[in-house]
Each structure stands twice: as structure tokens, then as C-alpha cells.
Design a protein around this motif. Structure first.
Motif, PDB file in Angstrom:
ATOM      1  N   TRP A 124      30.591   8.884 -15.255  1.00 22.14           N
ATOM      2  CA  TRP A 124      30.144   7.670 -15.936  1.00 22.14           C
ATOM      3  C   TRP A 124      31.040   6.496 -15.539  1.00 22.14           C
ATOM      4  O   TRP A 124      32.131   6.677 -14.996  1.00 22.14           O
ATOM      5  CB  TRP A 124      30.194   7.859 -17.458  1.00 22.14           C
ATOM      6  N   GLY A 182      16.413   9.803 -13.160  1.00 22.15           N
ATOM      7  CA  GLY A 182      15.871   9.442 -14.456  1.00 22.15           C
ATOM      8  C   GLY A 182      14.665   8.521 -14.390  1.00 22.15           C
ATOM      9  O   GLY A 182      14.053   8.229 -15.424  1.00 22.15           O
ATOM     10  N   GLU A 206      21.600   5.248 -12.544  1.00 20.86           N
ATOM     11  CA  GLU A 206      20.421   5.781 -11.868  1.00 20.86           C
ATOM     12  C   GLU A 206      20.748   6.371 -10.496  1.00 20.86           C
ATOM     13  O   GLU A 206      19.851   6.890  -9.826  1.00 20.86           O
ATOM     14  CB  GLU A 206      19.357   4.686 -11.692  1.00 20.86           C
ATOM     15  N   ARG A 248      20.297  12.436 -15.967  1.00 18.34           N
ATOM     16  CA  ARG A 248      20.908  11.468 -16.878  1.00 18.34           C
ATOM     17  C   ARG A 248      21.091  12.087 -18.257  1.00 18.34           C
ATOM     18  O   ARG A 248      20.204  12.753 -18.780  1.00 18.34           O
ATOM     19  CB  ARG A 248      20.044  10.214 -16.975  1.00 18.34           C
ATOM     20  N   GLN A 284      23.389   2.335 -17.809  1.00 19.67           N
ATOM     21  CA  GLN A 284      22.252   3.211 -17.521  1.00 19.67           C
ATOM     22  C   GLN A 284      22.285   3.625 -16.047  1.00 19.67           C
ATOM     23  O   GLN A 284      21.587   3.054 -15.210  1.00 19.67           O
ATOM     24  CB  GLN A 284      20.933   2.513 -17.846  1.00 19.67           C
ATOM     25  N   LEU A 287      25.934  10.766 -16.200  1.00 18.92           N
ATOM     26  CA  LEU A 287      25.143  11.664 -15.368  1.00 18.92           C
ATOM     27  C   LEU A 287      25.799  13.038 -15.377  1.00 18.92           C
ATOM     28  O   LEU A 287      27.028  13.152 -15.327  1.00 18.92           O
ATOM     29  CB  LEU A 287      25.061  11.153 -13.932  1.00 18.92           C
ATOM     30  N   GLU A 322      24.497   7.678 -21.340  1.00 22.00           N
ATOM     31  CA  GLU A 322      25.156   6.700 -20.472  1.00 22.00           C
ATOM     32  C   GLU A 322      25.942   7.363 -19.347  1.00 22.00           C
ATOM     33  O   GLU A 322      26.722   6.697 -18.654  1.00 22.00           O
ATOM     34  CB  GLU A 322      26.082   5.807 -21.306  1.00 22.00           C
TER      35      GLU A 322
END
Length: 461
Positions: free
Chosen positions: A420, A459, A428, A370, A426, A375, A373
Motif C-alpha cells: 500500500w 479491481g 489499481e 484489491r 485506490q 493490494l 486501500e
């Protein structure tokens, strides 16, 4: 070529057999069962040669012998699929007459496992393990290539051209066959015996496979009637007869008949590799296999493809060719076979023949981390990552703690990708090509595609 030459045959009990080949002479005596065997030193690529095998009463002269590379080409219908049925058929068949270095050993079935009832004669032959017609080596031509495996043809053509030697291809693929049919009985009894019990009613075997076996054997009178889809049958009828051959490796295209049970296939695929390596006496026998293609709707296929990706990393001396970009949304038999055969050949040239300068794989996912906002995804073989067509990446999705995936944007950042979604502040989890039929389009500078993949819990502590 460059491997010991093993000869075996039959003669009268106690009879002396003499062999002359190249500059070598050897003798053997037939044992109490009339069997004899002789080992000769290895020889480089070349030919045509002649061999003399004789006893005091008989002499056999074998001609048109070639030394080269021999590969086993096996699996189910997508390996079996004939060149004449492909999109590349016209130009490929026309070129076949010029491919004098290619040789085919085509093990054709005496009866296909199509949807019909077999006759008593066929059923009797199956019980005697006579599933294949007797075969012989054939030189590549427009006639022989048309009815040969398209994947194997394109694999062999590229190998012969790159290696500059003759290449022999042994084809024994059987449409619809499950992986369990290709593993030897001793291995199955030791490692997964529950799949042997009453196979036509066994939930470990795909319902379609069981149903086809029931239909084909509907007229059977024998209570233990045999069928090619039965566990271990195709090893006994299709692998054991050629296991004395010195082969360079295996290309394998199978999985459609095991995609319903990913966890079971993860148990059986390593057993297949170890079974064949034992049979051929090669603990490092290379396996180059094809990942399942794209088709819809088959809900387990994304998970199965990802499982195959992980198997290629965990099973030694095993490599995978991606085919999801040449799939067909309506047909389990995609008609574009040339890219598949050539990708297998690239893998073999790099990993089996040591041509390390070749790029044989598309981008291979390694890890995701991560970054605020978004990856950041890292890959191997990532040079020149780009969309296969257009200017936008397709197939990436991200999810947050709720586990709901949303289509993601993507940009290249050196040899990494940043993904993104405005709907996932957020992220994951990330996945790619996670559809039975996918238009995912990530390739590298060699134009080779990336495999389906997924990583979750990114993350989290």
C-alpha cells in the motif's frame, strides 16, 4: 549416460567399419559420400572406458571415455565470461583441481567481435563457417577452469556433486550475439523472414549489433560477407556441428543484444527453443535460462525482464534463474557469477533430474487483488518471504487510476504480501523491481530472489 550412443565418422566408400565398446559390437558400411553411423545401447554413468573403431586396414583406439551428463552452455558475453574475471575467481580456481568429474569442451572463436577491423584471412574463414577453433574435451583443472565460462563452471560443479557422476559442458557462447544468430535458417525463413534481409541495415536488429558487424567486416571484398551476428550464422557454425551429441539440456544467458525490442524477442525466443529441440532430436530438451541482470540506465530492461518471466511460464520445458540482485549499476558484466550458475543448477536438479524436494525458485508472482486501500499479492514458492537484508522491503510500487507509481510499503501476511501507499488510496496497479538497476530485495526461505513483475488494471470491471 542412459541414452542411446550415436557414433558417426568417415571411411572409404563401401568400407566396413567395426566398433567395440563395453560389451557391444556393431558394424556399418560407409555410404556413397564416405559417411557411416552406428547406434549403440545406452550405458550408465562410469568410466574411463576404451573404444575400438577399425576397418580392414586401420584401427583407432579411443581412451579416457566417460559416461555422464552433457550440457550445452550458450548465449552471449555473460555466459562466455571467464572464471578468472569474477569475484569468486581465487577460491574457485584453487578448487578446480579437485573437481575431477568436470569436463570442458571450449569452442573458442578464431576472432572476437571486439571493436576492430578483421583481416582478410579472418573474413575468409568466417565465410567458410570456421568461426570456432577446433576443440577437444579437457579435464577440469585450475588451468582449464580459469579460461572457461564462470556460469557454466559453477553450474557443472554443482551438478557433478549432486548427481555423483561426470558432467561435460559444451561452451559456444559469443559476446554481443543476438538471439537471431542462433536460430536455424529454415525456421527463420518460415516464421520471421523479414529479419534476414540486409541484416546490417535491418531495424529489427539492434543498432549496436549492426554497427559492430559493419566495423568487423570493413575490409571485406565479398559482397555477401558473413559475420557471427548475422541471423542464423551461429546456429550453422556453433550448433549444427554438435547437434548429433546426446545432451541433457541447455543453459542460456542472452538478451542484452535484444533488449531494445521486447516484442521481437517474444517472437524469437520460442523459435530458438524449437529450433534447437529439432536439431538435437529432443522435443522436450530442457532450457534453463538467465533473466537479464540489473544495470542503469537501460530503460527497456524492466519490461524485458518481465517478458522473460512470462516466457518461462509459456514456453514448455523452460525455466528461468533470476540475477537482478547480483547486477552492477555500471557494468553489463556483473562479476558475481557463482550465484547465477548455482541457481541454474538448482533449476536443473529440480526440473530436469526430478529432485522435487529442492527449492529452485524465489517467490513467483501469481496475482494481485484489491483489499480496500491495499493490494494483496499471491506467490508460488512463498514460504518464508522476507527482505534479503535489513527489515524493510524495497522495490514495490503502486499506482491508481492516474497511472502514477509511488513507492509502497509492504508486509508479509502468511504466504501473501500486502502492499500500500498513503499517496494511492485506490491502487489499481503494482510493480516490483521496475528499474533498470534495482535494489528490490524480496526472497524466500531459500534466499532466492523474486523476479521483476507488473500487474495493472487490478479491481477494474
Amino acid at each position: 549416460r542412459n541414452r542411446p550412443i550415436r557414433l558417426h565418422g568417415t571411411a572409404d566408400v563401401g568400407e566396413r567399419v567395426k566398433v567395440e565398446f563395453l560389451s557391444h559390437k556393431a558394424e556399418a558400411t560407409a555410404d556413397a559420400a564416405g559417411r557411416w553411423s552406428i547406434n549403440l545401447p545406452s550405458a550408465p554413468a562410469g568410466g574411463p572406458y576404451e573404444m575400438v573403431v577399425k576397418t580392414s586396414r586401420r584401427e583407432i583406439r579411443l581412451k579416457d571415455i566417460w559416461m555422464g551428463e552433457v550440457w550445452v552452455c550458450s548465449g552471449q558475453s555473460n555466459m562466455e565470461w571467464e572464471l578468472r574475471k569474477t569475484l569468486e575467481a581465487k577460491q574457485s580456481i584453487a578448487a578446480a583441481d579437485t573437481l575431477s568429474r568436470l569436463h570442458f569442451y571450449n569452442m573458442r572463436e578464431i576472432a572476437r567481435t571486439d571493436a576492430y577491423e578483421w583481416s582478410p584471412a579472418v573474413l575468409d574463414s568466417m565465410n567458410k563457417l570456421l568461426h570456432y577453433h577446433p576443440a577437444q574435451w579437457e579435464r577440469c583443472s585450475s588451468a582449464t577452469a580459469a579460461d572457461f565460462s564462470a556460469v557454466a563452471f559453477h553450474f557443472g560443479r554443482m551438478l557433478a556433486d549432486s548427481l555423483g557422476c561426470h558432467v561435460g559442458l559444451i561452451l559456444n557462447a559469443v559476446g554481443g550475439s543476438g538471439i537471431e544468430a542462433w536460430i536455424d535458417r529454415t525456421t527463420v525463413e518460415r516464421e520471421y523472414p523479414q529479419i534476414l534481409h540486409n541484416w546490417m541495415q535491418n531495424d529489427h536488429i539492434q543498432p549496436w549489433v549492426r554497427g559492430r558487424g559493419q566495423l568487423n567486416t570493413k575490409q571485406a571484398a565479398h559482397p555477401l560477407q558473413r559475420h557471427p551476428y548475422e541471423p542464423c550464422y551461429l546456429f550453422e557454425s556453433g550448433i549444427r556441428p554438435v547437434a548429433d551429441y546426446e545432451v541433457a539440456g541447455v543453459i542460456w544467458y542472452q538478451g542484452e543484444s535484444n533488449a531494445h525490442n521486447v516484442e521481437l524477442h517474444e517472437r524469437l525466443f520460442p523459435l530458438l527453443c524449437s529450433s534447437w529441440r529439432t536439431a538435437f532430436g529432443r522435443p522436450d530438451l530442457p532450457f534453463h535460462f538467465v533473466q537479464l541482470s540489473s544495470i542503469g540506465p537501460r530503460t527497456s530492461w524492466p519490461l524485458f525482464r518481465d517478458s522473460q518471466r512470462r516466457l518461462a511460464s509459456s514456453v514448455p520445458h523452460t525455466w528461468m534463474a533470476v540475477s537482478s540482485d547480483v547486477g552492477d549499476s555500471l557494468d553489463v558484466h556483473p562479476r558475481r557469477k557463482q550465484p547465477v550458475g548455482e541457481r541454474l543448477a538448482l533449476n536443473a536438479l529440480r526440473h530436469t533430474y526430478g529432485m522435487r524436494h529442492l527449492t529452485a525458485s524465489g517467490p513467483e508472482f501469481v496475482n494481485a487483488s484489491r483489499q480496500g486501500e491495499s493490494l494483496q499479492l499471491t506467490f508460488r514458492h512463498a514460504e518464508g518471504m522476507r527482505p534479503a537484508s535489513g527489515d524493510r522491503f524495497c522495490g514495490f510500487e503502486v499506482a491508481g487510476a492516474d497511472g502514477l507509481y509511488h513507492a509502497a510499503e509492504c508486509r508479509v501476511q502468511g504466504n501473501t504480501l500486502v502492499v500500500w501507499s498513503d499517496k494511492v488510496p485506490q491502487p489499481e496497479a503494482v510493480r516490483y523491481g521496475w528499474r533498470a538497476f534495482t535494489r528490490a530485495n524480496l526472497v524466500n526461505s531459500a534466499g532466492l530472489p523474486c523476479s521483476t513483475f507488473r500487474q495493472e488494471s487490478i479491481g477494474r470491471p
